[in-house]
Structures are given as C-alpha cells and as structure tokens.
Design a protein around this motif. Sequence first.
Motif, PDB file in Angstrom:
ATOM      1  N   ALA A 229       5.881 -14.477 -10.003  1.00  0.00           N
ATOM      2  CA  ALA A 229       5.281 -13.582  -9.015  1.00  0.00           C
ATOM      3  C   ALA A 229       6.279 -12.478  -8.692  1.00  0.00           C
ATOM      4  O   ALA A 229       7.477 -12.720  -8.602  1.00  0.00           O
ATOM      5  N   LEU A 230       5.786 -11.275  -8.548  1.00  0.00           N
ATOM      6  CA  LEU A 230       6.663 -10.167  -8.184  1.00  0.00           C
ATOM      7  C   LEU A 230       6.862 -10.125  -6.675  1.00  0.00           C
ATOM      8  O   LEU A 230       7.968  -9.901  -6.197  1.00  0.00           O
ATOM      9  N   ILE A 231       5.785 -10.321  -5.926  1.00  0.00           N
ATOM     10  CA  ILE A 231       5.856 -10.272  -4.465  1.00  0.00           C
ATOM     11  C   ILE A 231       5.247 -11.552  -3.897  1.00  0.00           C
ATOM     12  O   ILE A 231       4.495 -12.242  -4.575  1.00  0.00           O
ATOM     13  N   SER A 232       5.572 -11.820  -2.646  1.00  0.00           N
ATOM     14  CA  SER A 232       4.995 -12.994  -1.974  1.00  0.00           C
ATOM     15  C   SER A 232       3.580 -12.658  -1.499  1.00  0.00           C
ATOM     16  O   SER A 232       3.187 -11.490  -1.417  1.00  0.00           O
ATOM     17  N   VAL A 233       2.827 -13.684  -1.169  1.00  0.00           N
ATOM     18  CA  VAL A 233       1.484 -13.484  -0.629  1.00  0.00           C
ATOM     19  C   VAL A 233       1.568 -12.704   0.678  1.00  0.00           C
ATOM     20  O   VAL A 233       0.757 -11.801   0.929  1.00  0.00           O
ATOM     21  N   THR A 234       2.556 -13.003   1.489  1.00  0.00           N
ATOM     22  CA  THR A 234       2.743 -12.288   2.757  1.00  0.00           C
ATOM     23  C   THR A 234       2.974 -10.806   2.514  1.00  0.00           C
ATOM     24  O   THR A 234       2.396  -9.955   3.195  1.00  0.00           O
ATOM     25  N   GLU A 235       3.804 -10.493   1.531  1.00  0.00           N
ATOM     26  CA  GLU A 235       4.055  -9.084   1.219  1.00  0.00           C
ATOM     27  C   GLU A 235       2.807  -8.407   0.666  1.00  0.00           C
ATOM     28  O   GLU A 235       2.539  -7.246   0.984  1.00  0.00           O
ATOM     29  N   ALA A 236       2.018  -9.127  -0.107  1.00  0.00           N
ATOM     30  CA  ALA A 236       0.773  -8.572  -0.630  1.00  0.00           C
ATOM     31  C   ALA A 236      -0.173  -8.202   0.512  1.00  0.00           C
ATOM     32  O   ALA A 236      -0.801  -7.133   0.493  1.00  0.00           O
ATOM     33  N   VAL A 237      -0.257  -9.065   1.509  1.00  0.00           N
ATOM     34  CA  VAL A 237      -1.105  -8.786   2.670  1.00  0.00           C
ATOM     35  C   VAL A 237      -0.593  -7.550   3.407  1.00  0.00           C
ATOM     36  O   VAL A 237      -1.383  -6.682   3.815  1.00  0.00           O
ATOM     37  N   LYS A 238       0.716  -7.446   3.558  1.00  0.00           N
ATOM     38  CA  LYS A 238       1.296  -6.297   4.252  1.00  0.00           C
ATOM     39  C   LYS A 238       1.118  -4.994   3.475  1.00  0.00           C
ATOM     40  O   LYS A 238       1.129  -3.915   4.056  1.00  0.00           O
ATOM     41  N   LEU A 239       0.941  -5.083   2.172  1.00  0.00           N
ATOM     42  CA  LEU A 239       0.745  -3.892   1.342  1.00  0.00           C
ATOM     43  C   LEU A 239      -0.707  -3.406   1.336  1.00  0.00           C
ATOM     44  O   LEU A 239      -0.967  -2.267   0.939  1.00  0.00           O
ATOM     45  N   GLN A 240      -1.652  -4.225   1.760  1.00  0.00           N
ATOM     46  CA  GLN A 240      -3.069  -3.845   1.732  1.00  0.00           C
ATOM     47  C   GLN A 240      -3.369  -2.504   2.405  1.00  0.00           C
ATOM     48  O   GLN A 240      -4.100  -1.692   1.849  1.00  0.00           O
ATOM     49  N   PRO A 241      -2.821  -2.228   3.596  1.00  0.00           N
ATOM     50  CA  PRO A 241      -3.114  -0.930   4.219  1.00  0.00           C
ATOM     51  C   PRO A 241      -2.645   0.258   3.374  1.00  0.00           C
ATOM     52  O   PRO A 241      -3.251   1.327   3.404  1.00  0.00           O
ATOM     53  N   TYR A 242      -1.589   0.058   2.605  1.00  0.00           N
ATOM     54  CA  TYR A 242      -1.083   1.141   1.767  1.00  0.00           C
ATOM     55  C   TYR A 242      -2.019   1.398   0.590  1.00  0.00           C
ATOM     56  O   TYR A 242      -2.145   2.532   0.129  1.00  0.00           O
ATOM     57  N   LEU A 243      -2.700   0.360   0.109  1.00  0.00           N
ATOM     58  CA  LEU A 243      -3.683   0.553  -0.954  1.00  0.00           C
ATOM     59  C   LEU A 243      -4.858   1.384  -0.446  1.00  0.00           C
ATOM     60  O   LEU A 243      -5.378   2.242  -1.156  1.00  0.00           O
ATOM     61  N   GLY A 244      -5.263   1.120   0.777  1.00  0.00           N
ATOM     62  CA  GLY A 244      -6.335   1.917   1.377  1.00  0.00           C
ATOM     63  C   GLY A 244      -5.928   3.365   1.527  1.00  0.00           C
ATOM     64  O   GLY A 244      -6.708   4.287   1.235  1.00  0.00           O
ATOM     65  N   PHE A 245      -4.718   3.586   1.957  1.00  0.00           N
ATOM     66  CA  PHE A 245      -4.211   4.952   2.106  1.00  0.00           C
ATOM     67  C   PHE A 245      -4.157   5.638   0.747  1.00  0.00           C
ATOM     68  O   PHE A 245      -4.534   6.802   0.604  1.00  0.00           O
ATOM     69  N   ARG A 246      -3.720   4.920  -0.262  1.00  0.00           N
ATOM     70  CA  ARG A 246      -3.649   5.470  -1.621  1.00  0.00           C
ATOM     71  C   ARG A 246      -5.035   5.912  -2.081  1.00  0.00           C
ATOM     72  O   ARG A 246      -5.195   6.970  -2.674  1.00  0.00           O
ATOM     73  N   HIS A 247      -6.049   5.116  -1.773  1.00  0.00           N
ATOM     74  CA  HIS A 247      -7.419   5.468  -2.155  1.00  0.00           C
ATOM     75  C   HIS A 247      -7.820   6.794  -1.511  1.00  0.00           C
ATOM     76  O   HIS A 247      -8.377   7.671  -2.178  1.00  0.00           O
ATOM     77  N   VAL A 248      -7.539   6.938  -0.238  1.00  0.00           N
ATOM     78  CA  VAL A 248      -7.898   8.169   0.478  1.00  0.00           C
ATOM     79  C   VAL A 248      -7.189   9.365  -0.152  1.00  0.00           C
ATOM     80  O   VAL A 248      -7.808  10.390  -0.438  1.00  0.00           O
ATOM     81  N   VAL A 249      -5.905   9.222  -0.416  1.00  0.00           N
ATOM     82  CA  VAL A 249      -5.132  10.337  -0.965  1.00  0.00           C
ATOM     83  C   VAL A 249      -5.576  10.665  -2.389  1.00  0.00           C
ATOM     84  O   VAL A 249      -5.759  11.828  -2.742  1.00  0.00           O
ATOM     85  N   ARG A 250      -5.761   9.648  -3.215  1.00  0.00           N
ATOM     86  CA  ARG A 250      -6.137   9.883  -4.624  1.00  0.00           C
ATOM     87  C   ARG A 250      -7.505  10.536  -4.751  1.00  0.00           C
ATOM     88  O   ARG A 250      -7.765  11.250  -5.708  1.00  0.00           O
ATOM     89  N   ASN A 251      -8.369  10.262  -3.810  1.00  0.00           N
ATOM     90  CA  ASN A 251      -9.709  10.841  -3.864  1.00  0.00           C
ATOM     91  C   ASN A 251      -9.822  12.127  -3.045  1.00  0.00           C
ATOM     92  O   ASN A 251     -10.912  12.638  -2.836  1.00  0.00           O
ATOM     93  N   ILE A 252      -8.687  12.597  -2.591  1.00  0.00           N
ATOM     94  CA  ILE A 252      -8.559  13.875  -1.894  1.00  0.00           C
ATOM     95  C   ILE A 252      -9.474  13.971  -0.669  1.00  0.00           C
ATOM     96  O   ILE A 252     -10.158  14.937  -0.451  1.00  0.00           O
ATOM     97  N   TYR A 253      -9.484  12.873   0.090  1.00  0.00           N
ATOM     98  CA  TYR A 253     -10.211  12.897   1.346  1.00  0.00           C
ATOM     99  C   TYR A 253      -9.273  13.383   2.443  1.00  0.00           C
ATOM    100  O   TYR A 253      -9.053  12.711   3.439  1.00  0.00           O
ATOM    101  N   THR A 254      -8.693  14.534   2.248  1.00  0.00           N
ATOM    102  CA  THR A 254      -7.672  15.005   3.185  1.00  0.00           C
ATOM    103  C   THR A 254      -8.215  15.170   4.601  1.00  0.00           C
ATOM    104  O   THR A 254      -7.457  15.078   5.553  1.00  0.00           O
ATOM    105  N   TYR A 255      -9.495  15.376   4.743  1.00  0.00           N
ATOM    106  CA  TYR A 255     -10.061  15.503   6.079  1.00  0.00           C
ATOM    107  C   TYR A 255     -10.045  14.162   6.822  1.00  0.00           C
ATOM    108  O   TYR A 255     -10.239  14.111   8.022  1.00  0.00           O
ATOM    109  N   ASN A 256      -9.805  13.064   6.082  1.00  0.00           N
ATOM    110  CA  ASN A 256      -9.721  11.743   6.693  1.00  0.00           C
ATOM    111  C   ASN A 256      -8.295  11.335   7.042  1.00  0.00           C
ATOM    112  O   ASN A 256      -8.089  10.247   7.561  1.00  0.00           O
TER     113      ASN A 256
END
Length: 72
Positions: free
Chosen positions: A11-38
């Motif tokens: 495993a590269l990261i722990s389950v706890t770290e994976a949970v803590k990274l979830q909000p960053y995945l959501g942010f990445r989605h917003v940025v990658r899809n250029i929802y800058t108004y959000n």
Amino acid sequence: MSEAREGVRPALISVTEAVKLQPYLGFRHVVRNIYTYNLMPARIEELIGGLTELWPRLRARLAGFADYLDGA
C-alpha cells in the motif's frame, strides 16, 4: 493505493490518509473541468490548511514507495 496488492506492491498510503485525500479529489475535479465559478476562497484556504498536516506524511510515504520501486 491504500490497499496492498500481494505479490505486486505494498500500500502506498493508509486508509486514513486516503479518507483525508478525498476532498482534494473533489477539488481536482472542479479545477480540471474548469468550473472556476465554483471555486470558493474559504474552501481553498481550508484545503491548503489541511496540507500542513497531510503533506509531510505523504511525502515520507512517497519516498518509501519510490525506494520500494527502486528495489523491485
């Protein structure tokens, strides 16, 4: 990457770290899809603040994983 794959990789990261990274995945989605108004400045500040705790541990885990790959 929070689960080891027997005979393939640890495993590269722990389950706890994976949970803590979830909000960053959501942010990445917003940025990658250029929802800058959000983009909300308060939310960005909150995410940046979380990196203070998370980044040193992730950096150490990434270095350890790179060492594993070098030895594989």
